[in-house]
Design an enzyme around this catalytic site. Structure first.
Site, mmCIF file in Angstrom:
data_model
loop_
_atom_site.group_PDB
_atom_site.id
_atom_site.type_symbol
_atom_site.label_atom_id
_atom_site.label_comp_id
_atom_site.label_asym_id
_atom_site.label_seq_id
_atom_site.Cartn_x
_atom_site.Cartn_y
_atom_site.Cartn_z
ATOM 1 N N GLY A 94 55.212 16.693 71.298
ATOM 2 C CA GLY A 94 54.098 15.918 71.849
ATOM 3 C C GLY A 94 52.730 16.504 71.560
ATOM 4 N NE ARG A 124 59.348 12.096 64.067
ATOM 5 C CZ ARG A 124 59.110 11.260 65.046
ATOM 6 N NH1 ARG A 124 59.282 9.966 64.858
ATOM 7 N NH2 ARG A 124 58.705 11.695 66.220
ATOM 8 C CE LYS A 184 50.471 8.535 84.982
ATOM 9 N NZ LYS A 184 51.383 7.408 84.755
ATOM 10 N N GLY A 231 59.979 13.504 74.344
ATOM 11 C CA GLY A 231 60.776 13.158 75.526
ATOM 12 C C GLY A 231 62.066 13.945 75.613
#
Length: 403
Positions: free
Chosen positions: A360, A46, A207, A383
């Site tokens: 992710g 990063r 999910k 996210g």
């Protein structure tokens, strides 16, 4: 002061404004992993990703006041959450000193910012040392903004949060994107707003509830939606299949049945894995059993897509003009259940399509299989990229000046 007002992705970047002789508040994502024992940074990715924007600003004669959050200090000064190791690492990559402030908006940071000359860079302490950061407190945001003339946002992983250093400061400063954020907006925004057809969306993960918004948004623009991972079994059970002890969200039956209907009505091909690899336990032990996904025996759980599903999925990926992928096909951390995710990753890498991977686990998988160089764009935000793909208005993007 920003007049950014849309959640769209066509925003001004740092290249569209004159920064010479200006003080620039630069929001980076320096939330890097560190070794708990030594405090050493274990992955500088990063920090390296922030270099193009920082170098450009310094070369253009700006004075750079960098800021970031790091970990969860919960509004308190905690030495283990200091950005000092980041300043050291950044200095090494830039080949020049990075002045480290002892505070965020206190006397040290404000004095350093005041004296900062064009071509120099400083880093203020962890913005989350103040509880006001996450509350997007206007007085705190104003104090941050008062140090600078322009705000440059380059932390895509944080733009879905309305915090003082991601959105609040734009009320007092003209706000534009850095190069890293611009790349995210161009690639994800472009893939979703003007995709080269056919658009194949691949969605995996545990999910279905996490991906409902994304599926619904992609349903409007996709030609094919491929569903793998644990979330597929909610679809099978909702349609009356038997799934053993595979992952399932019974509360989502109504939603997934509605989705299947909608796909049919819109002419979107919705592909579920015809077969699966099942096991008795969630582990890498024992031999996987290949079974039909809607007829998984009692006491068995699906941990990956099967060989027939791989064939069907990869054939569909080969036809794509644009590919959007978020979420693995199985438990790829276990070698026996990595084949589905690997096969999909290889198919995406070998495709001539524009390929966008939404951060992710899917990003981790592509790197694990050494295929990152063959992907058009791998997002830096988990996210944030999900919410962006959902078509949500992200506060840290909406606040930027429109191009």
């Amino acid at each position: 002061m920003s007049t950014g007002n849309t959640g769209g992705y066509n925003k001004k970047s740092v290249a569209d404004v004159d920064v010479k002789g200006k003080k620039v508040l630069l929001r980076c994502d320096f939330n890097v992993p560190v070794d708990k024992k030594t405090g050493e940074i274990t992955d500088e990715g990063r920090i390296i990703a922030a270099l193009p924007t920082i170098n450009y600003l310094l070369e253009q004669g700006a004075a750079v006041i960098a800021c970031s959050h790091f970990g969860r200090p919960k509004g308190e000064f905690k030495p283990e959450f200091s950005l000092a190791p980041v300043a050291k690492c950044l200095s090494k990559h830039l080949g020049k000193p990075v002045k480290m402030a002892a505070d965020v908006i206190g006397p040290d940071a404000t004095a350093l910012a005041k004296e900062l000359a064009p071509g120099e860079i400083m880093l203020i302490e962890n913005t989350r040392f103040h509880a006001e950061e996450e509350k997007n407190d206007p007085a705190f945001a104003k104090k941050l903004a008062d140090m600078a003339d322009i705000f440059v946002s380059d932390a895509f992983g944080s733009v879905h949060r309305a915090h003082a250093s991601t959105e609040g400061v734009s009320k007092y400063l003209p706000a534009v994107s850095g190069f890293l954020l611009k790349k995210e907006l161009d690639n994800i925004g472009g893939a979703i707003s003007a995709p080269k057809k056919p658009l194949v969306a691949i969605l995996g993960g545990a999910k279905v509830s996490d991906k409902l918004g994304v599926i619904n948004n992609l349903m409007k623009i996709s030609d094919t939606i491929i569903i793998g991972g644990g979330m597929a079994y909610t679809f099978f059970k909702a349609q009356g299949g038997s799934i053993g002890k595979s992952l399932c969200e019974d509360s989502e039956f109504e939603n997934v049945l509605k989705m299947l209907e909608e796909a049919k009505a819109k002419g979107v091909k919705l592909l579920l894995p015809v077969d699966s690899l099942a096991a008795s336990e969630f582990s890498n032990e024992g031999e996987p059993l290949t079974v039909s996904s809607g007829a998984i025996p009692e006491g068995k759980m699906a941990l990956d897509i099967g060989p027939e599903a791989i064939k069907a999925f990869t054939a569909e990926i080969a036809k794509a003009g644009t590919i959007v992928w978020n979420g693995p096909m199985g438990v790829f951390e276990f070698s026996k259940y990595a084949e589905g995710t690997r096969a999909v990753a290889i198919a995406v890498a070998n495709s001539s399509a524009v390929s966008v991977i939404g951060g992710g686990d899917s990003a981790a998988a592509v790197r694990l299989f050494g295929l990152e160089d063959k992907i058009t764009h791998i997002s830096t935000g988990g996210g944030a990229s999900l919410e962006f793909m959902e078509g949500k208005v992200l506060p840290g993007i909406a606040c930027l000046l429109d191009a």
